[in-house]
Scaffold this motif. Structure first.
Motif, PDB file in Angstrom:
ATOM      1  N   HIS A 197       0.797  -1.226   0.000  1.00 40.84           N
ATOM      2  CA  HIS A 197       0.000   0.000   0.000  1.00 40.84           C
ATOM      3  C   HIS A 197       0.831   1.278   0.000  1.00 40.84           C
ATOM      4  CE1 HIS A 197      -2.560  -3.067   2.058  1.00 40.84           C
ATOM      5  NE2 HIS A 197      -3.484  -2.572   1.260  1.00 40.84           N
ATOM      6  N   SER A 198       2.060   1.211   0.521  1.00 42.39           N
ATOM      7  CA  SER A 198       2.804   2.439   0.826  1.00 42.39           C
ATOM      8  C   SER A 198       3.456   3.086  -0.393  1.00 42.39           C
ATOM      9  CB  SER A 198       3.889   2.150   1.871  1.00 42.39           C
ATOM     10  OG  SER A 198       3.332   1.535   3.015  1.00 42.39           O
ATOM     11  N   THR A 229      -3.804  10.683  -6.143  1.00 40.76           N
ATOM     12  CA  THR A 229      -4.889   9.795  -5.689  1.00 40.76           C
ATOM     13  C   THR A 229      -4.375   8.492  -5.086  1.00 40.76           C
ATOM     14  OG1 THR A 229      -5.080   8.634  -7.815  1.00 40.76           O
ATOM     15  CG2 THR A 229      -6.305  10.709  -7.563  1.00 40.76           C
ATOM     16  N   HIS A 230      -3.140   8.133  -5.377  1.00 46.52           N
ATOM     17  CA  HIS A 230      -2.517   6.878  -4.930  1.00 46.52           C
ATOM     18  C   HIS A 230      -3.168   5.652  -5.577  1.00 46.52           C
ATOM     19  CE1 HIS A 230       0.665   5.334  -2.426  1.00 46.52           C
ATOM     20  NE2 HIS A 230      -0.121   4.426  -1.893  1.00 46.52           N
ATOM     21  N   GLU A 231      -3.955   5.863  -6.611  1.00 51.17           N
ATOM     22  CA  GLU A 231      -4.563   4.739  -7.330  1.00 51.17           C
ATOM     23  C   GLU A 231      -3.531   4.124  -8.272  1.00 51.17           C
ATOM     24  OE1 GLU A 231      -7.666   3.341  -7.136  1.00 51.17           O
ATOM     25  OE2 GLU A 231      -7.898   4.624  -5.367  1.00 51.17           O
ATOM     26  N   PRO A 232      -3.568   2.781  -8.468  1.00 51.69           N
ATOM     27  CA  PRO A 232      -2.632   2.146  -9.405  1.00 51.69           C
ATOM     28  C   PRO A 232      -2.795   2.696 -10.810  1.00 51.69           C
ATOM     29  CG  PRO A 232      -3.727   0.496  -8.033  1.00 51.69           C
ATOM     30  CD  PRO A 232      -4.430   1.803  -7.775  1.00 51.69           C
ATOM     31  N   LEU A 233      -1.676   2.883 -11.510  1.00 53.21           N
ATOM     32  CA  LEU A 233      -1.711   3.381 -12.875  1.00 53.21           C
ATOM     33  C   LEU A 233      -2.141   2.271 -13.834  1.00 53.21           C
ATOM     34  CD1 LEU A 233       1.548   5.546 -12.954  1.00 53.21           C
ATOM     35  CD2 LEU A 233      -0.804   6.274 -12.507  1.00 53.21           C
ATOM     36  N   PRO A 234      -2.590   2.627 -15.048  1.00 53.96           N
ATOM     37  CA  PRO A 234      -3.020   1.609 -16.021  1.00 53.96           C
ATOM     38  C   PRO A 234      -1.935   0.561 -16.264  1.00 53.96           C
ATOM     39  CG  PRO A 234      -3.634   3.800 -16.780  1.00 53.96           C
ATOM     40  CD  PRO A 234      -2.781   4.005 -15.575  1.00 53.96           C
ATOM     41  N   GLY A 235      -2.354  -0.697 -16.292  1.00 56.57           N
ATOM     42  CA  GLY A 235      -1.430  -1.798 -16.552  1.00 56.57           C
ATOM     43  C   GLY A 235      -0.689  -2.295 -15.325  1.00 56.57           C
TER      44      GLY A 235
END
Length: 330
Positions: A197-198, A229-235
C-alpha cells in the motif's frame, strides 16, 4: 504495589554483584567511547520517551489492517523526529541506522516498518545505479518523501535465482520507451516491503531486450500509483500478499505489469545504457547490477548481530532467575 512489580529480581541482582569489571566501562567501549555512549543514550531517550511512539493497544490485539495503520503512524513520526535532530545539528547516519535497523527501530516497530525499503534499497539504488542526471531527478524527491519507493526484484517463481527473472523490459525505439510486461504468473514481483500500500514508485529489476536481444537483468524506475490519488496506474497489477508468520507491518506486496510503458531515461544508466536508437552500451561489469543487494546483505548481517546480542542478554538474564520445581520461601 505498582512499584514492587518493577523491582529487580534478587537472583539477577546477586549475579550482577559477582561481576569482576565495571559494566559501564565495557558498555562505553562497545559503543566506541564515552561520547558515543552518551549520544546513544540521549538518542534512545529522545525516541523512547515520546508517548506518541507507544501503542495504545498491544499489537497482538490489532487486526492486520490496524497493525499496518499503526506502523505507518509511528514510521511518519519517527522520521519527523530524525529530521528534527538533523535540524538541531544532531543528525548523522547513526539516527537512520538505529531507526531503520534492529536497535531503536525494532523496539518501536517490532513487527516491521513499511517505509524501510524506501531508505534502505530505493534511495541507495538511485545513488548507486543512476547517472548524475538521474540522481538529480529522483534523489531529492525521494529524500523529501515526495515519492515513496521500494525495490521490486524477487518474483513469485524466482527468489535467489536472479538471472532467471521473467519480468521483461523491451525497448521500443519508435517511441523511445521501454515496455514492461509480466508474461507469466511466476513473473509477478512478490515480497517487496512497502509495495502493498505504501509505495508509489519502485526500482524494478527486469530482463532488458533491445534490437531483438536479451542483455540480462537491469534496474528501472517505475511509477506504480498516481502521486495525488494513490490509485494504481493503467497496466499495474498491485496489492498486498497478506498475513505472514512475522513482520506483518512491513506491508509486503505483489506487482505485475501488462505492457506498461516508461520513458527510456527511466532505466538507471550509470553502468549500462540504451541509446535512443536501441544500441546497447555494456557495463564495465555485469556484477554492478547486484550492488544494492550486496549493500543490503551487509545491513542484514549487522542487524542479525544486533538481534543476537538482544537474544543473548535475554537468555542470560532468564538463566539467572529461572528456578526448577517448587518455589520455597527463604
Amino acid at each position: 504495589m505498582a512499584q514492587e512489580q518493577f523491582k529487580i529480581s534478587p537472583d539477577l541482582e546477586k549475579e550482577r554483584n559477582k561481576c569482576t569489571f565495571k559494566t559501564l566501562e565495557l558498555t562505553q567501549l562497545l559503543d566506541g567511547g564515552a561520547e558515543k555512549y552518551n549520544e546513544r543514550k540521549s538518542r534512545e531517550d529522545f525516541f523512547l520517551s515520546d508517548p506518541e511512539l507507544k501503542s495504545k493497544v498491544p499489537l497482538e490485539y490489532l487486526s492486520h489492517k490496524e497493525k499496518y495503520e499503526e506502523a505507518v503512524r509511528k514510521a511518519c513520526l519517527l522520521f519527523r523526529k530524525v529530521i528534527q535532530l538533523q535540524n538541531e545539528g544532531k543528525g548523522g547516519m547513526d539516527n537512520f541506522r538505529e531507526v531503520l535497523g534492529g536497535q531503536l527501530g525494532s523496539a518501536i516497530l517490532p513487527d516491521g516498518n513499511p517505509i524501510t525499503l524506501h531508505y534502505v534499497m530505493f534511495i541507495p539504488t538511485l545513488m548507486g545505479q543512476g547517472t548524475i542526471e538521474q540522481q538529480a531527478e529522483w534523489i531529492q524527491k525521494a529524500w523529501n518523501c515526495d515519492i515513496i519507493g521500494t525495490y521490486a526484484q524477487t518474483e513469485l517463481g524466482h527468489g535467489t535465482f536472479i538471472r532467471g527473472l521473467e519480468t521483461v523490459a523491451k525497448y521500443d525505439p519508435k517511441t523511445e520507451e521501454f515496455v514492461l510486461h509480466s508474461p507469466t504468473l511466476t513473473a509477478y514481483k512478490w515480497w517487496p516491503g512497502g509495495l502493498g500500500h505504501s509505495a508509489n514508485y519502485a526500482v524494478v529489476v527486469a530482463q532488458l531486450y533491445t534490437q531483438g536481444k536479451c542483455h540480462g537483468i537491469h534496474p528501472f524506475v517505475v511509477q506504480l500509483r498516481d502521486e495525488e490519488t494513490h490509485e494504481p496506474l493503467p497496466g499495474i497489477k498491485i496489492g498486498e500478499i497478506g498475513c505472514k508468520l512475522g513482520m506483518n507491518s512491513t506491508n509486503n506486496g505483489y506487482l505485475g505489469f501488462d505492457n506498461v510503458r516508461i520513458p527510456r531515461n527511466y532505466m538507471l544508466m550509470k553502468n549500462s545504457q540504451v541509446l535512443p536508437d536501441g544500441t546497447y552500451v555494456k557495463s564495465p561489469s555485469s556484477k554492478l547490477t547486484y550492488g544494492t543487494m550486496i549493500f543490503v546483505r551487509v545491513v542484514l548481517v549487522q542487524d542479525a548481530a544486533t538481534y543476537l546480542k538482544k537474544a543473548s542478554i535475554i537468555a542470560t538474564r532468564y538463566s539467572a532467575i529461572r528456578h526448577q520445581s517448587q518455589i520455597k520461601p527463604e
